[in-house]
Structures are given as structure tokens and as C-alpha cells.
Enzyme design. Structure first.
Site, PDB file in Angstrom:
ATOM      1  N   SER A  41       0.873  -1.179   0.000  1.00 21.56           N
ATOM      2  CA  SER A  41       0.000   0.000   0.000  1.00 21.56           C
ATOM      3  C   SER A  41       0.907   1.226   0.000  1.00 21.56           C
ATOM      4  CB  SER A  41      -0.860  -0.002   1.268  1.00 21.56           C
ATOM      5  OG  SER A  41      -1.418   1.291   1.492  1.00 21.56           O
ATOM      6  N   TYR A  67      -2.869  -0.757  10.485  1.00 21.25           N
ATOM      7  CA  TYR A  67      -2.761  -0.986   9.035  1.00 21.25           C
ATOM      8  C   TYR A  67      -1.434  -0.461   8.497  1.00 21.25           C
ATOM      9  CZ  TYR A  67      -4.147  -1.018   4.089  1.00 21.25           C
ATOM     10  OH  TYR A  67      -4.212  -1.250   2.727  1.00 21.25           O
TER      11      TYR A  67
HETATM   12  P1  NAP Z   1     -11.366  -6.198  -0.198  1.00 22.84           P
HETATM   13  O1  NAP Z   1     -12.208  -6.054  -1.407  1.00 22.84           O
HETATM   14  O2  NAP Z   1     -11.951  -6.032   1.145  1.00 22.84           O
HETATM   15  O3  NAP Z   1     -10.601  -7.597  -0.303  1.00 22.84           O
HETATM   16  C1  NAP Z   1      -9.852  -8.116   0.762  1.00 22.84           C
HETATM   17  C2  NAP Z   1      -9.763  -9.608   0.560  1.00 22.84           C
HETATM   18  O4  NAP Z   1      -8.974 -10.177   1.608  1.00 22.84           O
HETATM   19  C3  NAP Z   1     -11.130 -10.271   0.622  1.00 22.84           C
HETATM   20  O5  NAP Z   1     -11.205 -11.249  -0.387  1.00 22.84           O
HETATM   21  C4  NAP Z   1     -11.122 -10.895   1.994  1.00 22.84           C
HETATM   22  O6  NAP Z   1     -11.972 -12.024   2.087  1.00 22.84           O
HETATM   23  C5  NAP Z   1      -9.675 -11.300   2.088  1.00 22.84           C
HETATM   24  N1  NAP Z   1      -9.309 -11.658   3.456  1.00 22.84           N
HETATM   25  C6  NAP Z   1      -9.475 -10.944   4.601  1.00 22.84           C
HETATM   26  N2  NAP Z   1      -9.022 -11.633   5.641  1.00 22.84           N
HETATM   27  C7  NAP Z   1      -8.565 -12.814   5.169  1.00 22.84           C
HETATM   28  C8  NAP Z   1      -7.978 -13.956   5.765  1.00 22.84           C
HETATM   29  N3  NAP Z   1      -7.765 -14.037   7.083  1.00 22.84           N
HETATM   30  N4  NAP Z   1      -7.621 -14.989   4.951  1.00 22.84           N
HETATM   31  C9  NAP Z   1      -7.832 -14.949   3.614  1.00 22.84           C
HETATM   32  N5  NAP Z   1      -8.398 -13.891   3.007  1.00 22.84           N
HETATM   33  C10 NAP Z   1      -8.760 -12.836   3.778  1.00 22.84           C
HETATM   34  O7  NAP Z   1     -10.152  -5.137  -0.251  1.00 22.84           O
HETATM   35  P2  NAP Z   1      -9.077  -4.803  -1.371  1.00 22.84           P
HETATM   36  O8  NAP Z   1      -9.047  -3.339  -1.473  1.00 22.84           O
HETATM   37  O9  NAP Z   1      -9.284  -5.606  -2.597  1.00 22.84           O
HETATM   38  O10 NAP Z   1      -7.737  -5.245  -0.625  1.00 22.84           O
HETATM   39  C11 NAP Z   1      -6.841  -6.172  -1.158  1.00 22.84           C
HETATM   40  C12 NAP Z   1      -5.424  -5.792  -0.727  1.00 22.84           C
HETATM   41  O11 NAP Z   1      -5.094  -4.522  -1.313  1.00 22.84           O
HETATM   42  C13 NAP Z   1      -5.236  -5.639   0.770  1.00 22.84           C
HETATM   43  O12 NAP Z   1      -3.993  -6.181   1.152  1.00 22.84           O
HETATM   44  C14 NAP Z   1      -5.237  -4.127   0.962  1.00 22.84           C
HETATM   45  O13 NAP Z   1      -4.503  -3.737   2.090  1.00 22.84           O
HETATM   46  C15 NAP Z   1      -4.553  -3.704  -0.325  1.00 22.84           C
HETATM   47  N6  NAP Z   1      -4.770  -2.294  -0.658  1.00 22.84           N
HETATM   48  C16 NAP Z   1      -5.996  -1.832  -1.026  1.00 22.84           C
HETATM   49  C17 NAP Z   1      -6.167  -0.488  -1.333  1.00 22.84           C
HETATM   50  C18 NAP Z   1      -7.469   0.093  -1.766  1.00 22.84           C
HETATM   51  O14 NAP Z   1      -7.537   1.330  -1.941  1.00 22.84           O
HETATM   52  N7  NAP Z   1      -8.508  -0.687  -1.991  1.00 22.84           N
HETATM   53  C19 NAP Z   1      -5.075   0.381  -1.264  1.00 22.84           C
HETATM   54  C20 NAP Z   1      -3.840  -0.119  -0.873  1.00 22.84           C
HETATM   55  C21 NAP Z   1      -3.698  -1.461  -0.582  1.00 22.84           C
HETATM   56  P3  NAP Z   1     -13.459 -11.849   2.726  1.00 22.84           P
HETATM   57  O15 NAP Z   1     -14.149 -10.816   1.870  1.00 22.84           O
HETATM   58  O16 NAP Z   1     -14.014 -13.206   2.605  1.00 22.84           O
HETATM   59  O17 NAP Z   1     -13.243 -11.378   4.137  1.00 22.84           O
END
Ligand code: NAP
Length: 268
Positions: free
Chosen positions: A153, A166
Site C-alpha cells: 500500500s 494498518y
Molecule cells: P477487499 O475487497 O476487502 O478484499 C480483501 C480480501 O482479503 C477479501 O477477499 C477478503 O476475504 C480477504 N481476506 C481478509 N481476511 C482474510 C484472511 N484471514 N484470509 C484470507 N483472506 C482474507 O479489499 P481490497 O481493497 O481488494 O484489498 C486487497 C489488498 O489490497 C489488501 O492487502 C489491501 O490492504 C490492499 N490495498 C488496497 C487499497 C485500496 O484502496 N482498496 C489500497 C492499498 C492497498 P473476505 O471478503 O471473505 O473477508
């Protein structure tokens, strides 16, 4: 269009039933990889991702595992090796937020985020590295023994008030990634990170779902566009391919310029 960038490769994407992980799993499948779609809850969403990947003529299946649970992670990788023969690409993507000011943050909130975002990536990277080292180089598949891409991130370098768990987890991901890259590069394994800025997914819906919130967010993004999951998926696909074979221990920021300190464009 099917790109052959990853033809014949086997990929595992954690947290692939939603957001960035979902788009990434689909993009890797479109690029020719067989894909394991990890999820922890929501099997229907994972199965829908599997169906979409299979439509590209490659193999996919859904694998339930909590990435912060050592036994579940090791079992998921063992199953992948028995199903697909090996793993070539790990995208350690699963992550979550549990936001609170420091004085309100419970130990449970701190621990959950560190467990999933940092320890989860360590457990998956360790399992992938073991399999890469066991299998060795297969030159007709890739120039590289294996690829690990850590989903980081912009908060691996930008402090974030109200999100100390985070930001600390992503700062940890940076040093974990670089250390693993240093340790594993002599074995032909590439470890890198992709660091998204603000991407429209469920994790940060409050930050972009109303026009007012989006306008505030855009002030932090010089390119004046909130990112889409495909922006990250495309970057991961190229990072996983041999086009990036000399990229080792790097972070690719995919953030519309968020890390350019936009406040200094008019101040400072
Ligand atoms: P998201 O749509 O909430 O997806 C997160 C995923 O992680 C979901 O599939 C969730 O599954 C899964 N997860 C959570 N806890 C878990 C566990 N214990 N074991 C296995 N899977 C688990 O969010 P996203 O934005 O796509 O995030 C994905 C990654 O990108 C994360 O690492 C986040 O920090 C990073 N990121 C996102 C952003 C942004 O702006 N969106 C920015 C920087 C970094 P469930 O839905 O089943 O809980």
C-alpha cells in the site's frame, strides 16, 4: 484478448473473491495461468471468479483458507501442488482494516490486522518459497524459479493517523518483501511488491462512495482519478511475467501519484 504472458504458469492469489484480488486472479487467468482463488468467507463469490477464469480455457479452483492460520495455509499449498503440480506465482493480497484512533484501538484490532496483513503474507511466502526451491527452474515455463508479489500500500511509506495497525502492517510488508528478496534472489526467486493508492473496493467504500468523499480523496491524487481494481491487476500481471525478470526487491507504486506528496504542489 488472451495475452500469453503467463501461459503454463500456476498462480495462487489470496483474498481473491473480492476487490483487487478478484481482478488480479482474473487477469492472471486471462494471461494464461491456472489460478487458485483463495478466500476466507463467501464461497459463492469465489466460485464466480473461478467460472470467469475458466472461460479463458485455463484451470481454476476455489480454496478456503485463513491466511493467518499456519495449518490452513500449509494445507492450501499442499493441495495446490497435488492439483496443479507446483506454484509459479504467489500474489499475497489478502488484507483488511480495523480502524480506530490509537487511544481507542484494542489489542484485538491491532493483532487482527498484523496477523492477516503481515503474518498472512509471511506464511504464504514461506510456503511458496519452499515449493519453488523443491521444484527448481523450469526454463520453458519461466526464466525465474518463482515469483512472490506482496500486495502492499502507499501506507508502507505514508503515515496514516487513525490506522496505526494498518500502516504498521504495510511498513512491515515492505521490509519483509525486501528481506525475502535479498535472501531468495540467489535461488532465482523474485520477490517484489505492488503498492496501490486509493482503489475502489469494499475495503475503503466510505472514501469514494459519495461525491463529497470522492472529491476529498481526489485532492490526494495528482492524476485526479480514483483507481480501479484492474489498474492493480494489470501491474501484478506484468510484474509476474518474464518482462520484469530483472526486477527484484522493488515496490511498484500504482497510485496516480499519491506518493508524490501532492500537498507540496502548492505549498511547502
Ligand atoms: P477487499 O475487497 O476487502 O478484499 C480483501 C480480501 O482479503 C477479501 O477477499 C477478503 O476475504 C480477504 N481476506 C481478509 N481476511 C482474510 C484472511 N484471514 N484470509 C484470507 N483472506 C482474507 O479489499 P481490497 O481493497 O481488494 O484489498 C486487497 C489488498 O489490497 C489488501 O492487502 C489491501 O490492504 C490492499 N490495498 C488496497 C487499497 C485500496 O484502496 N482498496 C489500497 C492499498 C492497498 P473476505 O471478503 O471473505 O473477508
Amino acid at each position: 484478448m488472451t495475452l500469453p504472458l503467463l501461459r503454463g504458469q500456476k498462480a495462487l492469489v489470496t483474498g481473491a473473491n473480492s476487490g483487487i484480488g478478484k481482478s488480479t486472479a482474473i487477469a492472471l487467468g486471462r494471461a494464461g495461468a491456472d489460478v487458485v482463488v483463495n478466500y476466507v468467507a463467501g464461497p459463492e463469490d469465489a466460485e464466480a471468479v473461478v467460472k470467469e477464469i475458466e472461460s479463458f480455457g485455463v484451470r481454476a479452483y476455489a480454496a478456503q483458507a485463513d491466511v493467518s492460520d499456519e495449518d490452513q495455509v500449509d494445507e492450501m499449498f499442499a493441495h495446490m501442488v497435488s492439483e496443479f503440480g507446483t506454484i509459479d506465482v504467489l500474489v499475497a493480497n489478502a488484507g483488511l482494516q480495523r480502524d480506530a484512533s490509537v487511544t481507542d484501538m484494542t489489542l484485538a484490532q491491532w493483532q487482527k490486522v498484523i496477523d492477516v496483513n503481515l503474518t498472512g503474507q509471511f506464511l504464504c511466502a514461506r510456503a511458496a518459497a519452499k515449493e519453488f526451491l523443491r521444484r527448481g527452474l523450469v526454463p520453458e515455463v519461466s526464466r525465474c524459479v518463482g515469483k512472490i508479489i506482496c500486495m502492499s500500500s502507499v501506507h508502507q511509506i505514508i503515515p496514516w493517523a487513525g490506522h496505526v495497525n494498518y500502516a504498521s502492517s504495510k511498513g512491515g510488508v515492505l521490509m519483509m518483501m525486501q528481506t525475502l528478496a535479498q535472501e531468495l534472489a540467489p535461488h532465482g526467486i523474485r520477490v517484489n511488491a505492488v503498492a496501490p493508492g486509493a482503489i475502489k473496493t469494499p475495503i475503503n467504500r466510505d472514501a469514494w462512495s459519495s461525491p463529497q468523499a470522492e472529491a476529498e480523496l481526489l485532492k490526494l491524487i495528482p492524476y485526479r482519478r480514483v483507481g480501479e481494481p484492474d489498474d492493480i491487476a494489470n501491474a501484478v500481471t506484468v510484474m509476474a511475467s518474464d518482462l520484469m525478470d530483472y526486477v527484484v526487491g522493488s515496490t511498484l507504486f500504482v497510485d496516480g501519484g499519491m506518493t508524490l506528496f501532492p500537498g507540496f504542489a502548492t505549498g511547502g
